[in-house]
Design a protein around this motif. Structure first.
Motif, PDB file in Angstrom:
ATOM      1  N   UNK A 118      -1.111  16.189  -4.236  1.00 52.17           N
ATOM      2  CA  UNK A 118      -0.490  16.668  -5.453  1.00 52.17           C
ATOM      3  C   UNK A 118       0.645  15.802  -5.976  1.00 52.17           C
ATOM      4  N   UNK A 119       0.889  14.658  -5.332  1.00 53.31           N
ATOM      5  CA  UNK A 119       1.975  13.779  -5.754  1.00 53.31           C
ATOM      6  C   UNK A 119       1.402  12.511  -6.367  1.00 53.31           C
ATOM      7  N   UNK A 120       1.901  12.154  -7.524  1.00 53.82           N
ATOM      8  CA  UNK A 120       1.522  10.889  -8.139  1.00 53.82           C
ATOM      9  C   UNK A 120       2.553   9.847  -7.755  1.00 53.82           C
ATOM     10  N   UNK A 121       2.101   8.659  -7.432  1.00 53.53           N
ATOM     11  CA  UNK A 121       3.004   7.581  -7.073  1.00 53.53           C
ATOM     12  C   UNK A 121       3.108   6.615  -8.238  1.00 53.53           C
ATOM     13  N   UNK A 122       4.341   6.331  -8.625  1.00 54.01           N
ATOM     14  CA  UNK A 122       4.586   5.368  -9.689  1.00 54.01           C
ATOM     15  C   UNK A 122       4.972   4.061  -9.014  1.00 54.01           C
ATOM     16  N   UNK A 151       0.860  -1.188   0.000  1.00 55.41           N
ATOM     17  CA  UNK A 151       0.000   0.000   0.000  1.00 55.41           C
ATOM     18  C   UNK A 151       0.893   1.233   0.000  1.00 55.41           C
ATOM     19  N   UNK A 152       0.599   2.168  -0.856  1.00 54.81           N
ATOM     20  CA  UNK A 152       1.413   3.361  -0.994  1.00 54.81           C
ATOM     21  C   UNK A 152       0.658   4.570  -0.465  1.00 54.81           C
ATOM     22  N   UNK A 166      17.185   8.914 -14.884  1.00 55.22           N
ATOM     23  CA  UNK A 166      15.765   8.850 -15.248  1.00 55.22           C
ATOM     24  C   UNK A 166      14.891   8.933 -14.000  1.00 55.22           C
ATOM     25  N   UNK A 167      15.266   8.198 -12.973  1.00 58.26           N
ATOM     26  CA  UNK A 167      14.504   8.249 -11.731  1.00 58.26           C
ATOM     27  C   UNK A 167      14.542   9.661 -11.139  1.00 58.26           C
ATOM     28  N   UNK A 206       8.128   7.491  -6.180  1.00 55.30           N
ATOM     29  CA  UNK A 206       8.305   6.103  -6.580  1.00 55.30           C
ATOM     30  C   UNK A 206       7.796   5.164  -5.496  1.00 55.30           C
ATOM     31  N   UNK A 207       7.159   4.074  -5.907  1.00 52.37           N
ATOM     32  CA  UNK A 207       6.702   3.066  -4.960  1.00 52.37           C
ATOM     33  C   UNK A 207       7.863   2.254  -4.420  1.00 52.37           C
ATOM     34  N   UNK A 208       8.969   2.256  -5.125  1.00 50.44           N
ATOM     35  CA  UNK A 208      10.177   1.532  -4.730  1.00 50.44           C
ATOM     36  C   UNK A 208      11.124   2.555  -4.087  1.00 50.44           C
ATOM     37  N   UNK A 209      11.573   2.288  -2.862  1.00 51.30           N
ATOM     38  CA  UNK A 209      12.485   3.234  -2.220  1.00 51.30           C
ATOM     39  C   UNK A 209      13.773   3.336  -3.029  1.00 51.30           C
ATOM     40  N   UNK A 210      14.525   4.402  -2.787  1.00 47.89           N
ATOM     41  CA  UNK A 210      15.775   4.592  -3.528  1.00 47.89           C
ATOM     42  C   UNK A 210      16.737   3.440  -3.251  1.00 47.89           C
ATOM     43  N   UNK A 211      16.832   3.021  -1.990  1.00 49.80           N
ATOM     44  CA  UNK A 211      17.725   1.906  -1.650  1.00 49.80           C
ATOM     45  C   UNK A 211      17.295   0.616  -2.339  1.00 49.80           C
TER      46      UNK A 211
END
Length: 75
Positions: A15-19, A9-10, A47-48, A58-63
């Motif tokens: 105002x932020x879209x989650x990919x 769950x994200x 790109x990210x 992003x739904x995936x954390x940077x790490x």
């Protein structure tokens, strides 16, 4: 083949879209010379960063992203 796990769950800020993905896999490029794989790695990070600069989350954390891309590229 790994079993598919259900998406997490994200939470979304106003105002932020989650990919959530799916993101492209870089594993097809692991046979390239190391120099080219590092170039692809840099491109993936750029790109990210570009998407995040546009206000996308992003739904995936940077790490998690770094861990996945480096594993797929075997670098």
């Amino acid at each position: 083949m790994k079993p598919s796990t259900p998406p997490k769950a994200l939470q979304q800020n106003a105002g932020t879209s989650i990919i959530a993905g799916p993101w492209p896999s870089y594993s097809a490029f692991r046979g390239l010379p190391e120099r080219e794989r590092w170039v692809l790695y840099g491109s993936a990070k750029d790109y990210r960063a570009s998407l995040e600069a546009q206000g996308l989350a992003m739904g995936e954390s940077y790490d998690e992203f770094i861990k996945r891309v480096t594993a797929e590229l075997e670098i």
